[in-house]
Design a protein around this motif. Structure first.
Motif, PDB file in Angstrom:
ATOM      1  N   ARG A 129      49.646  54.203  46.324  1.00 17.21           N
ATOM      2  CA  ARG A 129      49.491  52.370  45.549  1.00 17.21           C
ATOM      3  C   ARG A 129      48.438  52.330  44.413  1.00 17.21           C
ATOM      4  O   ARG A 129      47.427  53.350  44.207  1.00 17.21           O
ATOM      5  N   ILE A 130      49.231  51.817  43.625  1.00 15.72           N
ATOM      6  CA  ILE A 130      48.723  51.341  41.919  1.00 15.72           C
ATOM      7  C   ILE A 130      48.726  50.631  41.761  1.00 15.72           C
ATOM      8  O   ILE A 130      50.378  49.286  41.907  1.00 15.72           O
ATOM      9  N   PHE A 131      47.704  49.460  42.132  1.00 17.95           N
ATOM     10  CA  PHE A 131      47.348  48.534  41.670  1.00 17.95           C
ATOM     11  C   PHE A 131      46.966  48.103  40.176  1.00 17.95           C
ATOM     12  O   PHE A 131      46.159  48.606  40.087  1.00 17.95           O
ATOM     13  N   ALA A 132      47.411  47.955  39.277  1.00 19.72           N
ATOM     14  CA  ALA A 132      47.518  47.512  37.169  1.00 19.72           C
ATOM     15  C   ALA A 132      47.630  46.534  36.926  1.00 19.72           C
ATOM     16  O   ALA A 132      48.400  45.311  37.307  1.00 19.72           O
ATOM     17  N   ASN A 133      46.848  46.657  36.009  1.00 25.23           N
ATOM     18  CA  ASN A 133      47.056  45.431  34.735  1.00 25.23           C
ATOM     19  C   ASN A 133      46.858  44.040  35.077  1.00 25.23           C
ATOM     20  O   ASN A 133      47.023  42.567  35.102  1.00 25.23           O
ATOM     21  N   ALA A 134      45.663  44.197  36.150  1.00 19.99           N
ATOM     22  CA  ALA A 134      45.193  42.635  36.033  1.00 19.99           C
ATOM     23  C   ALA A 134      43.806  42.355  35.791  1.00 19.99           C
ATOM     24  O   ALA A 134      43.030  41.642  35.800  1.00 19.99           O
ATOM     25  N   HIS A 135      43.171  43.683  35.195  1.00 16.33           N
ATOM     26  CA  HIS A 135      41.978  43.476  34.604  1.00 16.33           C
ATOM     27  C   HIS A 135      41.499  44.019  33.090  1.00 16.33           C
ATOM     28  O   HIS A 135      43.034  44.912  32.978  1.00 16.33           O
ATOM     29  N   THR A 136      40.962  42.759  32.096  1.00 16.47           N
ATOM     30  CA  THR A 136      41.228  43.530  30.779  1.00 16.47           C
ATOM     31  C   THR A 136      39.639  44.360  30.988  1.00 16.47           C
ATOM     32  O   THR A 136      39.475  44.890  30.092  1.00 16.47           O
ATOM     33  N   TYR A 137      38.445  44.208  31.215  1.00 15.69           N
ATOM     34  CA  TYR A 137      37.628  44.490  31.705  1.00 15.69           C
ATOM     35  C   TYR A 137      37.472  46.086  32.849  1.00 15.69           C
ATOM     36  O   TYR A 137      37.659  46.507  33.272  1.00 15.69           O
ATOM     37  N   HIS A 138      36.396  47.064  31.939  1.00 15.76           N
ATOM     38  CA  HIS A 138      35.769  47.236  33.310  1.00 15.76           C
ATOM     39  C   HIS A 138      36.326  46.920  34.906  1.00 15.76           C
ATOM     40  O   HIS A 138      35.050  45.658  34.754  1.00 15.76           O
ATOM     41  N   ILE A 139      36.042  47.441  35.961  1.00 20.27           N
ATOM     42  CA  ILE A 139      36.461  47.514  37.179  1.00 20.27           C
ATOM     43  C   ILE A 139      35.141  47.447  37.698  1.00 20.27           C
ATOM     44  O   ILE A 139      34.508  48.482  37.928  1.00 20.27           O
ATOM     45  N   ASN A 140      34.182  46.887  38.092  1.00 23.06           N
ATOM     46  CA  ASN A 140      32.712  47.586  38.408  1.00 23.06           C
ATOM     47  C   ASN A 140      32.258  46.969  40.424  1.00 23.06           C
ATOM     48  O   ASN A 140      31.451  47.656  40.232  1.00 23.06           O
ATOM     49  N   PHE A 141      33.384  46.385  41.024  1.00 23.70           N
ATOM     50  CA  PHE A 141      32.953  46.667  42.480  1.00 23.70           C
ATOM     51  C   PHE A 141      34.639  46.394  42.876  1.00 23.70           C
ATOM     52  O   PHE A 141      35.423  45.468  42.434  1.00 23.70           O
TER      53      PHE A 141
END
Length: 280
Positions: A11-23
């Motif tokens: 599955r691909i979960f997308a378009n929810a973060h503007t910055y780098h996902i850290n955790f």
């Protein structure tokens, strides 16, 4: 022919973060997980890929007023409504949709230009029992009882010998390195990485620590690792290493402990080392 291993997304979960996902942390309900970037934490359902719920947002209306960022986040191992996140200000927020705030008061006499940088919490992990959590900052690791917010129950100095080197570490940006930490399966030992490919283990019951080195030269198959010591001042002993000789380009930022066995994995730059407790 050679064995080829290939990963393909389910599955691909997308378009929810503007910055780098850290955790990313999976919930104990096995239905949801959280993802955290510098300013926001989102809650996802594993079956819904096109939307998430924002549960933490520290972004100010004016970005010039930004004073802290989110560093680490994790769900409680048993309570599905509880999660924790740490900030660059050195604070830990325990959230069960009502919040608890963990912060140890700073000693004004020890405050310096680097105080805010080295107090940034680079990693926070719940114990397997769910009774405690530990938090790693630049020079120490602290264990907190979830029922006591005013001070940690344990404080372990990780690399206190670097306090005199903070100026040079600031100049080469090493002071911003984010070291992770982990528990062993019984929560009796904690482990974290350091420079010179060193990693440190603290035995909480025996109140003892040991520093070991992950390197190709010292990691022959079935060979025992030798304890390492860093000179902390005064005359250097024969078996000690001076702070000046530490290689700050060699660092162990990522560590993980097997949930049941005494097997650990540490990542040193572009190498992964796996060690096992001595077998008779």
């Amino acid at each position: 022919m050679d064995l080829m291993v290939e990963a393909s997304p389910r599955r691909i979960f997308a378009n929810a973060h503007t910055y780098h996902i850290n955790f990313i942390s999976v919930n104990s309900d096995h239905e949801t997980y959280l993802s955290a970037d510098d300013l926001r934490i989102n809650l996802w359902h594993l079956e819904i890929t096109d939307r998430s719920f924002n549960i933490v947002d520290v972004k100010p209306a004016n970005m010039e007023e930004l004073t802290e960022v989110i560093i680490a986040a994790e769900f409680h191992p048993h309570q599905c409504n509880v999660f924790v996140y740490s900030s660059s200000k050195g604070t830990i927020q325990l959230c069960d949709m009502s919040s608890s705030f963990f912060e140890e008061p700073e000693d004004p006499s020890s405050r310096s230009f680097f105080s805010e940088i080295i107090s940034s919490i680079s990693d926070v992990k719940f114990s397997h029992s769910g009774r405690c959590m530990m938090a790693r900052d630049y020079l120490s690791l602290k264990v907190w009882d979830l029922n006591m917010e005013n001070r940690p129950v344990e404080t372990h100095q990780v690399q206190e010998y670097l306090r005199s080197e903070l100026c040079s570490l600031y100049e080469n940006d090493c002071i911003f390195d984010k070291f992770e930490c982990c528990w062993n399966g019984s929560d009796s030992v904690v482990m974290m990485g350091s420079y010179n490919n060193f990693f440190i283990m603290f035995d909480r019951n025996a109140r003892q620590d040991v520093t070991l080195e992950a390197s190709r030269e010292n990691s022959k198959r079935c060979a025992s690792l030798k304890s390492q010591k860093v000179c902390t001042g005064g005359k250097r002993k024969k078996d000690e290493i001076s702070v000046d000789s530490l290689d700050f380009n060699k660092k162990i930022l990522h560590t993980v402990w097997h949930p049941r066995e005494n097997i650990i994995a540490v990542a040193a730059t572009n190498s992964l080392y796996i060690f096992q407790d001595k077998i008779n």
